[in-house]
Design a protein around this motif. Structure first.
Motif, PDB file in Angstrom:
ATOM      1  N   GLN A   1       0.693  -1.531  -0.089  1.00  0.00           N
ATOM      2  CA  GLN A   1       0.153   0.127  -0.219  1.00  0.00           C
ATOM      3  C   GLN A   1       0.659   1.038  -0.043  1.00  0.00           C
ATOM      4  O   GLN A   1       1.656   0.973   0.286  1.00  0.00           O
ATOM      5  CB  GLN A   1      -0.825   0.061   0.944  1.00  0.00           C
ATOM      6  CG  GLN A   1      -1.831   1.076   1.212  1.00  0.00           C
ATOM      7  CD  GLN A   1      -2.645   1.374   2.444  1.00  0.00           C
ATOM      8  OE1 GLN A   1      -2.786   0.760   3.451  1.00  0.00           O
ATOM      9  NE2 GLN A   1      -3.882   2.171   2.844  1.00  0.00           N
ATOM     10  N   VAL A   2       0.488   2.163  -1.019  1.00  0.00           N
ATOM     11  CA  VAL A   2       1.399   3.254  -0.765  1.00  0.00           C
ATOM     12  C   VAL A   2       0.755   4.564   0.083  1.00  0.00           C
ATOM     13  O   VAL A   2      -0.771   4.627  -0.223  1.00  0.00           O
ATOM     14  CB  VAL A   2       1.235   3.662  -2.404  1.00  0.00           C
ATOM     15  CG1 VAL A   2       2.234   4.997  -2.368  1.00  0.00           C
ATOM     16  CG2 VAL A   2       2.425   3.367  -3.117  1.00  0.00           C
ATOM     17  N   GLN A   3       1.452   5.052   0.145  1.00  0.00           N
ATOM     18  CA  GLN A   3       0.531   6.295   1.353  1.00  0.00           C
ATOM     19  C   GLN A   3       1.717   7.516   0.853  1.00  0.00           C
ATOM     20  O   GLN A   3       2.569   7.801   0.997  1.00  0.00           O
ATOM     21  CB  GLN A   3       1.086   6.122   3.030  1.00  0.00           C
ATOM     22  CG  GLN A   3      -0.359   4.764   3.601  1.00  0.00           C
ATOM     23  CD  GLN A   3      -0.706   5.206   4.331  1.00  0.00           C
ATOM     24  OE1 GLN A   3       0.337   4.908   5.905  1.00  0.00           O
ATOM     25  NE2 GLN A   3      -1.597   4.427   5.155  1.00  0.00           N
ATOM     26  N   LEU A   4       1.239   8.192   0.943  1.00  0.00           N
ATOM     27  CA  LEU A   4       1.577   9.584   1.291  1.00  0.00           C
ATOM     28  C   LEU A   4       2.005  10.628   2.363  1.00  0.00           C
ATOM     29  O   LEU A   4       0.937  11.033   2.696  1.00  0.00           O
ATOM     30  CB  LEU A   4       1.283  10.792  -0.212  1.00  0.00           C
ATOM     31  CG  LEU A   4       1.071  10.221  -1.762  1.00  0.00           C
ATOM     32  CD1 LEU A   4       0.665  11.664  -2.324  1.00  0.00           C
ATOM     33  CD2 LEU A   4       2.569  10.334  -1.669  1.00  0.00           C
ATOM     34  N   VAL A   5       2.923  10.953   3.278  1.00  0.00           N
ATOM     35  CA  VAL A   5       2.818  11.944   4.093  1.00  0.00           C
ATOM     36  C   VAL A   5       3.560  13.175   3.453  1.00  0.00           C
ATOM     37  O   VAL A   5       4.165  13.025   3.430  1.00  0.00           O
ATOM     38  CB  VAL A   5       3.901  11.047   5.448  1.00  0.00           C
ATOM     39  CG1 VAL A   5       4.002  11.810   6.643  1.00  0.00           C
ATOM     40  CG2 VAL A   5       2.986   9.976   5.304  1.00  0.00           C
ATOM     41  N   GLU A   6       2.597  14.537   4.247  1.00  0.00           N
ATOM     42  CA  GLU A   6       3.116  16.041   3.907  1.00  0.00           C
ATOM     43  C   GLU A   6       3.455  16.301   5.542  1.00  0.00           C
ATOM     44  O   GLU A   6       3.333  16.040   6.642  1.00  0.00           O
ATOM     45  CB  GLU A   6       1.447  16.469   3.666  1.00  0.00           C
ATOM     46  CG  GLU A   6       1.699  16.124   2.463  1.00  0.00           C
ATOM     47  CD  GLU A   6       0.391  16.210   2.283  1.00  0.00           C
ATOM     48  OE1 GLU A   6       0.170  15.691   0.865  1.00  0.00           O
ATOM     49  OE2 GLU A   6      -0.551  15.489   3.242  1.00  0.00           O
ATOM     50  N   SER A   7       4.458  16.980   5.102  1.00  0.00           N
ATOM     51  CA  SER A   7       5.236  18.203   6.476  1.00  0.00           C
ATOM     52  C   SER A   7       5.683  19.011   5.957  1.00  0.00           C
ATOM     53  O   SER A   7       5.654  19.613   4.689  1.00  0.00           O
ATOM     54  CB  SER A   7       6.317  17.029   7.460  1.00  0.00           C
ATOM     55  OG  SER A   7       7.211  17.015   6.242  1.00  0.00           O
ATOM     56  N   GLY A   8       6.022  20.271   7.379  1.00  0.00           N
ATOM     57  CA  GLY A   8       6.321  21.625   6.478  1.00  0.00           C
ATOM     58  C   GLY A   8       5.566  22.370   7.463  1.00  0.00           C
ATOM     59  O   GLY A   8       5.725  23.559   6.747  1.00  0.00           O
ATOM     60  N   GLY A   9       4.069  22.113   6.909  1.00  0.00           N
ATOM     61  CA  GLY A   9       3.021  23.236   6.782  1.00  0.00           C
ATOM     62  C   GLY A   9       3.728  24.024   8.488  1.00  0.00           C
ATOM     63  O   GLY A   9       3.978  23.276   9.672  1.00  0.00           O
ATOM     64  N   GLY A  10       2.051  25.867   8.520  1.00  0.00           N
ATOM     65  CA  GLY A  10       2.678  26.373   9.812  1.00  0.00           C
ATOM     66  C   GLY A  10       2.190  27.872  10.292  1.00  0.00           C
ATOM     67  O   GLY A  10       0.997  27.819   8.215  1.00  0.00           O
ATOM     68  N   LEU A  11       2.210  28.174  10.510  1.00  0.00           N
ATOM     69  CA  LEU A  11       2.121  29.805  10.647  1.00  0.00           C
ATOM     70  C   LEU A  11       3.021  30.425  10.468  1.00  0.00           C
ATOM     71  O   LEU A  11       4.101  30.392  10.893  1.00  0.00           O
ATOM     72  CB  LEU A  11       1.613  29.930  12.066  1.00  0.00           C
ATOM     73  CG  LEU A  11       1.521  31.685  12.004  1.00  0.00           C
ATOM     74  CD1 LEU A  11       0.058  32.528  11.153  1.00  0.00           C
ATOM     75  CD2 LEU A  11       0.529  32.009  13.359  1.00  0.00           C
ATOM     76  N   VAL A  12       3.389  32.114   9.386  1.00  0.00           N
ATOM     77  CA  VAL A  12       4.783  32.656   9.221  1.00  0.00           C
ATOM     78  C   VAL A  12       3.598  34.462   8.650  1.00  0.00           C
ATOM     79  O   VAL A  12       2.132  34.140   8.513  1.00  0.00           O
ATOM     80  CB  VAL A  12       5.281  32.399   7.690  1.00  0.00           C
ATOM     81  CG1 VAL A  12       4.061  31.699   6.758  1.00  0.00           C
ATOM     82  CG2 VAL A  12       6.872  32.824   7.470  1.00  0.00           C
ATOM     83  N   GLN A  13       4.606  34.840   9.104  1.00  0.00           N
ATOM     84  CA  GLN A  13       4.205  35.685   8.039  1.00  0.00           C
ATOM     85  C   GLN A  13       4.340  36.838   6.679  1.00  0.00           C
ATOM     86  O   GLN A  13       5.002  35.901   6.233  1.00  0.00           O
ATOM     87  CB  GLN A  13       5.064  37.023   8.824  1.00  0.00           C
ATOM     88  CG  GLN A  13       4.630  37.168  11.034  1.00  0.00           C
ATOM     89  CD  GLN A  13       5.603  38.192  11.638  1.00  0.00           C
ATOM     90  OE1 GLN A  13       6.470  38.661  10.924  1.00  0.00           O
ATOM     91  NE2 GLN A  13       5.276  38.462  12.823  1.00  0.00           N
ATOM     92  N   PRO A  14       3.421  37.487   6.435  1.00  0.00           N
ATOM     93  CA  PRO A  14       3.801  37.890   4.876  1.00  0.00           C
ATOM     94  C   PRO A  14       5.043  37.637   4.610  1.00  0.00           C
ATOM     95  O   PRO A  14       5.719  38.837   5.509  1.00  0.00           O
ATOM     96  CB  PRO A  14       2.724  39.549   4.980  1.00  0.00           C
ATOM     97  CG  PRO A  14       1.569  39.397   5.842  1.00  0.00           C
ATOM     98  CD  PRO A  14       2.255  38.199   6.864  1.00  0.00           C
ATOM     99  N   GLY A  15       5.385  38.127   3.665  1.00  0.00           N
ATOM    100  CA  GLY A  15       6.884  37.744   3.180  1.00  0.00           C
ATOM    101  C   GLY A  15       8.017  36.503   3.348  1.00  0.00           C
ATOM    102  O   GLY A  15       8.885  36.719   3.484  1.00  0.00           O
ATOM    103  N   GLY A  16       7.176  35.545   4.585  1.00  0.00           N
ATOM    104  CA  GLY A  16       8.213  34.811   5.098  1.00  0.00           C
ATOM    105  C   GLY A  16       7.823  33.372   4.250  1.00  0.00           C
ATOM    106  O   GLY A  16       7.594  33.496   3.225  1.00  0.00           O
ATOM    107  N   SER A  17       8.985  33.036   4.458  1.00  0.00           N
ATOM    108  CA  SER A  17       8.888  31.407   3.982  1.00  0.00           C
ATOM    109  C   SER A  17       8.261  30.023   4.306  1.00  0.00           C
ATOM    110  O   SER A  17       8.707  30.356   5.410  1.00  0.00           O
ATOM    111  CB  SER A  17      10.082  30.949   2.950  1.00  0.00           C
ATOM    112  OG  SER A  17      10.755  32.170   3.015  1.00  0.00           O
ATOM    113  N   LEU A  18       7.972  28.798   3.599  1.00  0.00           N
ATOM    114  CA  LEU A  18       7.686  27.963   4.165  1.00  0.00           C
ATOM    115  C   LEU A  18       8.367  26.382   3.215  1.00  0.00           C
ATOM    116  O   LEU A  18       8.240  26.892   1.616  1.00  0.00           O
ATOM    117  CB  LEU A  18       6.331  27.721   4.569  1.00  0.00           C
ATOM    118  CG  LEU A  18       5.767  28.659   6.021  1.00  0.00           C
ATOM    119  CD1 LEU A  18       3.948  27.770   5.735  1.00  0.00           C
ATOM    120  CD2 LEU A  18       6.388  27.256   7.192  1.00  0.00           C
TER     121      LEU A  18
END
Length: 126
Positions: A1-18
């Motif tokens: 069985q194949v699964q996709l696991v995402e990570s790295g989201g969050g809260l950031v201010q305008p102009g910032g990066s994720l």
């Protein structure tokens, strides 16, 4: 069985990066196009960026020049570097694989299509 696991989201201010990551797990032989979609509340899901196994990238006009998609084929992982973020980039981000071939099964049973991750939230707010 194949699964996709995402990570790295969050809260950031305008102009910032994720930086988002999506790893495909399972017994995988090959993966074709890997991509990122997003869906804001009350809006349809839209393509953000996609990257073929051969390295051809496609971006939504709204993110061109700010976002960069990349992948590590050895790790079956796709990344989305998001810079100069704006409040309108706020959305749930979903990883997608259009087609992959597994190491198990025979013939066409080895092919899996349109696989989605569970999503990760990205919020841009001051």
């Amino acid at each position: 069985q194949v699964q996709l696991v995402e990570s790295g989201g969050g809260l950031v201010q305008p102009g910032g990066s994720l930086r988002l990551s999506c790893a495909a797990s399972g017994s995988i032989f090959s993966i074709d196009t890997m991509g990122w979609f997003r869906q804001a509340p009350g809006k349809p899901r839209e393509l953000v960026a996609a990257l073929t196994r051969g390295g051809d990238a496609n971006y939504a006009d709204s993110v061109t020049g700010r976002f960069a998609i990349s992948r590590d084929n050895a790790k079956n992982t796709v990344y989305l570097e998001m810079n100069s973020l704006k409040p309108e980039d706020t959305a749930a981000y979903f990883c997608n694989i259009d087609h992959l071939r597994t190491n198990y099964g025979t013939g066409l049973d080895r092919d899996k299509y349109n696989i989605w991750g569970q999503g990760t939230q990205g919020t841009v707010s001051s």
